[in-house]
Enzyme design. Sequence first.
Site, PDB file in Angstrom:
ATOM      1  CE  LYS A  22      -2.552   2.676   3.415  1.00 21.27           C
ATOM      2  NZ  LYS A  22      -1.405   3.498   3.830  1.00 21.27           N
ATOM      3  CG  ASN A  23       2.375   2.833   3.571  1.00 18.59           C
ATOM      4  OD1 ASN A  23       1.200   3.172   3.373  1.00 18.59           O
ATOM      5  ND2 ASN A  23       2.865   2.646   4.782  1.00 18.59           N
ATOM      6  CB  CYS A 117      -4.567   6.459  10.135  1.00 13.75           C
ATOM      7  SG  CYS A 117      -5.058   4.984   9.243  1.00 13.75           S
ATOM      8  NE  ARG A 122      -0.164  10.666   9.923  1.00 16.64           N
ATOM      9  CZ  ARG A 122      -0.557   9.612   9.191  1.00 16.64           C
ATOM     10  NH1 ARG A 122      -1.795   9.194   9.257  1.00 16.64           N
ATOM     11  NH2 ARG A 122       0.296   8.979   8.413  1.00 16.64           N
ATOM     12  CG  ASP A 125       7.070  20.585   9.987  1.00 16.12           C
ATOM     13  OD1 ASP A 125       6.316  19.605  10.134  1.00 16.12           O
ATOM     14  OD2 ASP A 125       8.189  20.663  10.521  1.00 16.12           O
ATOM     15  CG  ASP A 305       2.270   1.700   9.429  1.00 17.36           C
ATOM     16  OD1 ASP A 305       1.954   2.596  10.233  1.00 17.36           O
ATOM     17  OD2 ASP A 305       2.403   1.904   8.206  1.00 17.36           O
ATOM     18  NE  ARG A 397      -7.187   4.892   4.190  1.00 14.23           N
ATOM     19  CZ  ARG A 397      -6.202   5.202   5.041  1.00 14.23           C
ATOM     20  NH1 ARG A 397      -6.417   5.258   6.322  1.00 14.23           N
ATOM     21  NH2 ARG A 397      -4.994   5.475   4.600  1.00 14.23           N
TER      22      ARG A 397
HETATM   23  C1  UD1 Z   1       4.017   7.036   6.517  1.00 10.28           C
HETATM   24  C2  UD1 Z   1       3.141   5.854   6.240  1.00 10.28           C
HETATM   25  C3  UD1 Z   1       2.461   5.390   7.533  1.00 10.28           C
HETATM   26  C4  UD1 Z   1       3.504   5.126   8.610  1.00 10.28           C
HETATM   27  C5  UD1 Z   1       4.443   6.314   8.776  1.00 10.28           C
HETATM   28  C6  UD1 Z   1       5.611   6.032   9.706  1.00 10.28           C
HETATM   29  C7  UD1 Z   1       2.462   6.172   3.968  1.00 10.28           C
HETATM   30  C8  UD1 Z   1       1.363   6.517   3.027  1.00 10.28           C
HETATM   31  N1  UD1 Z   1       2.143   6.236   5.263  1.00 10.28           N
HETATM   32  O1  UD1 Z   1       3.189   8.091   6.983  1.00 10.28           O
HETATM   33  O2  UD1 Z   1       1.758   4.198   7.245  1.00 10.28           O
HETATM   34  O3  UD1 Z   1       2.842   4.918   9.844  1.00 10.28           O
HETATM   35  O4  UD1 Z   1       5.002   6.690   7.492  1.00 10.28           O
HETATM   36  O5  UD1 Z   1       6.344   4.937   9.249  1.00 10.28           O
HETATM   37  O6  UD1 Z   1       3.545   5.771   3.582  1.00 10.28           O
HETATM   38  N2  UD1 Z   1       6.416  14.682  10.756  1.00 10.28           N
HETATM   39  C9  UD1 Z   1       6.618  16.024  11.032  1.00 10.28           C
HETATM   40  N3  UD1 Z   1       6.630  16.895   9.972  1.00 10.28           N
HETATM   41  C10 UD1 Z   1       6.451  16.490   8.687  1.00 10.28           C
HETATM   42  C11 UD1 Z   1       6.255  15.123   8.425  1.00 10.28           C
HETATM   43  C12 UD1 Z   1       6.227  14.233   9.480  1.00 10.28           C
HETATM   44  O7  UD1 Z   1       6.781  16.424  12.173  1.00 10.28           O
HETATM   45  O8  UD1 Z   1       6.492  17.333   7.788  1.00 10.28           O
HETATM   46  C13 UD1 Z   1       6.406  13.706  11.876  1.00 10.28           C
HETATM   47  C14 UD1 Z   1       5.070  12.984  12.036  1.00 10.28           C
HETATM   48  O9  UD1 Z   1       4.160  13.725  12.820  1.00 10.28           O
HETATM   49  C15 UD1 Z   1       5.519  11.696  12.706  1.00 10.28           C
HETATM   50  C16 UD1 Z   1       6.891  11.429  12.086  1.00 10.28           C
HETATM   51  O10 UD1 Z   1       7.330  12.682  11.560  1.00 10.28           O
HETATM   52  O11 UD1 Z   1       5.678  11.929  14.081  1.00 10.28           O
HETATM   53  C17 UD1 Z   1       6.888  10.402  10.984  1.00 10.28           C
HETATM   54  O12 UD1 Z   1       5.881  10.729  10.032  1.00 10.28           O
HETATM   55  P1  UD1 Z   1       5.998  10.327   8.491  1.00 10.28           P
HETATM   56  O13 UD1 Z   1       7.137   9.364   8.315  1.00 10.28           O
HETATM   57  O14 UD1 Z   1       6.004  11.555   7.670  1.00 10.28           O
HETATM   58  O15 UD1 Z   1       4.639   9.565   8.278  1.00 10.28           O
HETATM   59  P2  UD1 Z   1       3.730   9.588   6.999  1.00 10.28           P
HETATM   60  O16 UD1 Z   1       4.558   9.805   5.769  1.00 10.28           O
HETATM   61  O17 UD1 Z   1       2.560  10.452   7.243  1.00 10.28           O
END
Ligand code: UD1
Length: 430
Positions: A22-23, A117, A122, A125, A305, A397
């Site tokens: 999926k991811n 989710c 989330r 930035d 996950d 999903r």
């Molecule tokens: C992706 C995965 C999700 C998985 C997560 C962590 C997809 C579609 N989803 O989510 O299944 O649980 O990685 O392995 O691939 N953060 C910030 N600023 C940002 C971006 C992230 O502070 O701009 C923080 C988030 O709040 C979180 C951490 O970084 O605490 C990791 O998030 P991130 O790796 O970005 O998760 P997703 O890409 O949303």
Amino acid sequence: MEKYIIKGGKKLSGEVVISGAKNAVVAILPAVILSDEPCVIENIPGISDVSITLQIMSEMGAKIRMINKTSVEIDPRGIMNVPIPYEKAKRMRATTYFLGTLLGRFHSAHVSMPGGCNLGDRPIDQHLKCFAALGTKCELDGGMIHLSADRLVGNQIFFDKNSVGATINGIMAAVKAEGLTIIENAAKEPHVVDLANCLNSMGADIIGAGTDVIKIRGVRSLHGTTYSVIPDQIEAGTFMAVAAATKSDIIIRNVIPKHLEPITNKLIKIGVQVEQFDDYVRVIGGENYVGTSIKTHPHPGFPTDMQPQISTVLTCASGTSMITESIFDNRFRYVDELRRMGANISVEGRVAVIEGVEKLKGAPVRATDLRAGAALIIAALGAEGTSEIYDIYHIERGYENMEIKLRDLGADIKKVDEPDIPETETKQAI
Ligand code: UD1
């Protein structure tokens, strides 16, 4: 309203074939927008996140042709840079990837802040920091993110947070930028590598994906490709947890055992037997498990996950287990549901302490998000008696034909569609 009804306590056996990740697919499909020619993407899972992504791309003007159930041909040549409104973006988090890919192709993008989710805060930035470093003006207005750049020029970016989404968006935006982009503190997840491999097969010049530092040398154009998505590490891990919780002997096919290592190691520590082969694993559940400590980390650490699923296995392990969630600040919402089934878990901030009980008991429960839903299925399969799992749209999903795959292994699970109770009746009942 659809729900699963599961009669627990049955031993399962046989083989299950894991679908495409999926991811990875939710990044790879939008990445096709960057190509000047049609692309064929294979091993796509039949999940609602894929249908939503393809629907968005089709509404933008892409020609989509399903070659068979798992392969799609996408011709991106007619795509127009139309905004992606809230009604679409709220349905899945990965709509953020349209920011990077539309920016890469059109030098502008207009996408609503994403849904997905609810795991706590989330922010995006780091995505915006990366776009800005490449020369993009970023504005937020009425919940919409507006990006525009005269030119995209490569730059050096250090992520303050290790983020899968920001790394993927950074790659998408940089792939056709002028010159060299260096992303430091990049996410190393298998789906980041898969996206880079797919883009490289389209003519991109990306090196270092899977390490902390990714170097992307911009190219003028990308050509068509035929690319097969990697197997889903988390779906495979979920079935490993199913085998553990039901004390069953299951073969899980179409996996990359290396991707499963953090999960495999913990299951072995608990007392589950795992045998690894080239592209399959055999998982043999045991009668007596011992509690352990688990802390989630970015890859190659234990994946967040898989945290709800492994915690569910630990509800029936002897002694005390401690689960520390280090990625998201609200990923224990499923705990209330497990408590309804008799689990003994207390949560303090980002730490859950599980005192093992002998057995869980079936109960009506609600999937609060995708992986929480998977955890409740695992709990219900291992429990005594019948469980009903509501809000299964979360599960659909990200898991292809979950109930069919489980039934083929011998599980007593059915999906029923129950008419919604009219609001007036609910009010009277209250
Ligand atoms: C992706 C995965 C999700 C998985 C997560 C962590 C997809 C579609 N989803 O989510 O299944 O649980 O990685 O392995 O691939 N953060 C910030 N600023 C940002 C971006 C992230 O502070 O701009 C923080 C988030 O709040 C979180 C951490 O970084 O605490 C990791 O998030 P991130 O790796 O970005 O998760 P997703 O890409 O949303």
